[in-house]
Design a protein around this motif. Sequence first.
Motif, PDB file in Angstrom:
ATOM      1  N   GLY A  42       1.102  -0.902  -0.090  1.00  0.00           N
ATOM      2  CA  GLY A  42      -0.154   0.046   0.220  1.00  0.00           C
ATOM      3  C   GLY A  42       0.527   1.066   0.027  1.00  0.00           C
ATOM      4  N   VAL A  43       0.015   2.194   0.099  1.00  0.00           N
ATOM      5  CA  VAL A  43       1.470   3.269   0.664  1.00  0.00           C
ATOM      6  C   VAL A  43       0.882   4.427   1.480  1.00  0.00           C
ATOM      7  CG1 VAL A  43       1.343   6.038  -0.451  1.00  0.00           C
ATOM      8  CG2 VAL A  43       0.658   4.164  -1.813  1.00  0.00           C
ATOM      9  N   ARG A  44       1.340   4.822   2.578  1.00  0.00           N
ATOM     10  CA  ARG A  44       2.051   5.262   4.085  1.00  0.00           C
ATOM     11  C   ARG A  44       2.194   6.361   3.639  1.00  0.00           C
ATOM     12  NH1 ARG A  44       0.619   1.835   7.823  1.00  0.00           N
ATOM     13  NH2 ARG A  44       0.610   2.895   9.823  1.00  0.00           N
ATOM     14  N   VAL A  45       1.898   8.132   3.770  1.00  0.00           N
ATOM     15  CA  VAL A  45       2.239   9.171   4.696  1.00  0.00           C
ATOM     16  C   VAL A  45       3.493   8.664   5.723  1.00  0.00           C
ATOM     17  CG1 VAL A  45       2.000  11.151   5.280  1.00  0.00           C
ATOM     18  CG2 VAL A  45       1.053   9.931   3.541  1.00  0.00           C
ATOM     19  N   ALA A  46       4.274   8.963   6.227  1.00  0.00           N
ATOM     20  CA  ALA A  46       5.312   8.309   7.072  1.00  0.00           C
ATOM     21  C   ALA A  46       5.918   9.553   7.083  1.00  0.00           C
ATOM     22  CB  ALA A  46       6.242   6.793   7.235  1.00  0.00           C
ATOM     23  N   PRO A  47       6.559   9.484   8.901  1.00  0.00           N
ATOM     24  CA  PRO A  47       8.153  10.796   9.008  1.00  0.00           C
ATOM     25  C   PRO A  47       9.148   9.841   8.643  1.00  0.00           C
ATOM     26  CG  PRO A  47       7.598   9.227  10.949  1.00  0.00           C
ATOM     27  CD  PRO A  47       6.045   8.813   9.930  1.00  0.00           C
ATOM     28  N   VAL A  48      10.121  10.587   8.873  1.00  0.00           N
ATOM     29  CA  VAL A  48      11.512  10.135   8.269  1.00  0.00           C
ATOM     30  C   VAL A  48      12.135   9.830   9.677  1.00  0.00           C
ATOM     31  CG1 VAL A  48      12.655  12.476   8.399  1.00  0.00           C
ATOM     32  CG2 VAL A  48      14.171  10.457   7.269  1.00  0.00           C
ATOM     33  N   THR A  49      12.875   9.077   9.717  1.00  0.00           N
ATOM     34  CA  THR A  49      12.836   8.148  11.146  1.00  0.00           C
ATOM     35  C   THR A  49      15.329   7.547  10.992  1.00  0.00           C
ATOM     36  OG1 THR A  49      12.833   5.849  10.404  1.00  0.00           O
ATOM     37  CG2 THR A  49      11.353   7.270  11.458  1.00  0.00           C
ATOM     38  N   TYR A  50      15.145   8.089  12.102  1.00  0.00           N
ATOM     39  CA  TYR A  50      16.982   7.781  12.757  1.00  0.00           C
ATOM     40  C   TYR A  50      17.389   6.453  12.336  1.00  0.00           C
ATOM     41  CZ  TYR A  50      20.927   7.686  14.803  1.00  0.00           C
ATOM     42  OH  TYR A  50      22.725   7.724  15.117  1.00  0.00           O
ATOM     43  N   ARG A  51      18.578   5.999  11.544  1.00  0.00           N
ATOM     44  CA  ARG A  51      18.721   4.834  10.983  1.00  0.00           C
ATOM     45  C   ARG A  51      20.245   5.068  11.039  1.00  0.00           C
ATOM     46  NH1 ARG A  51      17.779   0.948   5.589  1.00  0.00           N
ATOM     47  NH2 ARG A  51      18.842   2.392   4.442  1.00  0.00           N
ATOM     48  N   PRO A  52      20.832   4.225  12.200  1.00  0.00           N
ATOM     49  CA  PRO A  52      22.048   4.390  11.651  1.00  0.00           C
ATOM     50  C   PRO A  52      23.032   3.349  11.691  1.00  0.00           C
ATOM     51  CG  PRO A  52      21.059   3.412  13.757  1.00  0.00           C
ATOM     52  CD  PRO A  52      20.081   3.927  13.585  1.00  0.00           C
ATOM     53  N   TYR A  53      24.660   3.792  11.316  1.00  0.00           N
ATOM     54  CA  TYR A  53      24.993   2.221  10.997  1.00  0.00           C
ATOM     55  C   TYR A  53      26.240   1.845  10.983  1.00  0.00           C
ATOM     56  CZ  TYR A  53      22.537   2.910   5.903  1.00  0.00           C
ATOM     57  OH  TYR A  53      21.884   2.553   4.403  1.00  0.00           O
ATOM     58  N   ASN A  54      26.320   0.448  10.928  1.00  0.00           N
ATOM     59  CA  ASN A  54      27.785  -0.143  11.374  1.00  0.00           C
ATOM     60  C   ASN A  54      29.078   0.697  10.376  1.00  0.00           C
ATOM     61  OD1 ASN A  54      26.386  -1.278  14.098  1.00  0.00           O
ATOM     62  ND2 ASN A  54      25.538  -2.507  12.668  1.00  0.00           N
ATOM     63  N   GLU A  55      29.082   1.228  10.436  1.00  0.00           N
ATOM     64  CA  GLU A  55      30.667   1.783   9.828  1.00  0.00           C
ATOM     65  C   GLU A  55      32.034   1.152  10.231  1.00  0.00           C
ATOM     66  OE1 GLU A  55      28.377   4.212  10.545  1.00  0.00           O
ATOM     67  OE2 GLU A  55      27.668   5.480   9.130  1.00  0.00           O
ATOM     68  N   LYS A  56      32.613   0.486   9.069  1.00  0.00           N
ATOM     69  CA  LYS A  56      34.159   0.371   9.519  1.00  0.00           C
ATOM     70  C   LYS A  56      34.970   0.932   7.915  1.00  0.00           C
ATOM     71  CE  LYS A  56      32.928  -3.844  12.320  1.00  0.00           C
ATOM     72  NZ  LYS A  56      33.448  -5.558  11.724  1.00  0.00           N
ATOM     73  N   TYR A  57      36.306   0.967   8.216  1.00  0.00           N
ATOM     74  CA  TYR A  57      36.915   1.669   7.190  1.00  0.00           C
ATOM     75  C   TYR A  57      37.823   0.690   7.066  1.00  0.00           C
ATOM     76  CZ  TYR A  57      35.594   6.183   6.849  1.00  0.00           C
ATOM     77  OH  TYR A  57      34.421   7.078   7.204  1.00  0.00           O
ATOM     78  N   PHE A  58      39.033   0.002   5.890  1.00  0.00           N
ATOM     79  CA  PHE A  58      39.365  -0.603   4.965  1.00  0.00           C
ATOM     80  C   PHE A  58      40.734   0.407   4.742  1.00  0.00           C
ATOM     81  CE2 PHE A  58      36.289  -0.438   2.410  1.00  0.00           C
ATOM     82  CZ  PHE A  58      36.673  -1.568   0.779  1.00  0.00           C
ATOM     83  N   CYS A  59      41.901   0.164   4.398  1.00  0.00           N
ATOM     84  CA  CYS A  59      42.972   0.950   3.856  1.00  0.00           C
ATOM     85  C   CYS A  59      42.913  -0.282   2.712  1.00  0.00           C
ATOM     86  CB  CYS A  59      43.804   0.833   4.473  1.00  0.00           C
ATOM     87  SG  CYS A  59      45.283   1.283   4.487  1.00  0.00           S
TER      88      CYS A  59
END
Length: 253
Positions: free
Chosen positions: A175-192
């Motif tokens: 379906g279609v819903r009107v919705a607020p934007v929500t916080y979505r964190p990430y598990n970031e890692k850096y590689f060299c």
Amino acid sequence: MDILISNDDGYSAAGIRAIAKRLSQNHDIVVVAPVSERSGYAHMVNFFGGITYEKVEMPDGIETYAVDGSPADCVIFAVKHLFKERRFDAVISGINSVLNIGSDVMYSGTFGAAQEGTFHRIPSLAVSLRARGGENYEYAADFIARNLDGLLKYAVENVTVNINIPCTDRDGIAGVRVAPVTYRPYNEKYFCVVGDDGKETYFVDGHADKTYPQNENGDCALSEKGYITVTPMQMLGTDFETLRAMESAEFSV
């Protein structure tokens, strides 16, 4: 309507060609988009670096300009230079090849291009699809075409409407819903990666943190349940509740 279409995936990307082709059935369309991939550029503009452009011939016959700049550059350049005598009725950015939901919208070049349209007081939409690496954008393009007037109705002054479509076919849509934007964190890692010259270059890799609790009525949770989400996003982000609370605050000079 007279519609400007841009994106952050590049002028030849399947998503932008699909929506341009579909909307051209009933509207006057021009595409002004980056010459190549510009994902993650957010609302960046080239104040000092300069940009270049060329008109390109596309198999679909739609008037198209490739700009060596950011997504937002493309919209500014179209509005203020290429078509400065033309008043666009709408700016549509997309169709992006991945969703721009939750706090991802902060980084989104797709959203940045649409918000630049809002800045110029043109009703603007950002459209994203969970394409999963395919090139089937027909349903998403048709959804926007069929609902265009209803979506643009809410793209009022200072508001950009952000639309996310969770799959490529109608059968998968709940379906279609009107919705607020929500916080979505990430598990970031850096590689060299060490180059031949011994120089170290760092790259980021990460995925959304699935363990972070989500508002069940927010855009992230609803997208996972198969809903198309529609979110009105303010361009000028003053928090008026906090502003009122701070009126009595005292600060030393």
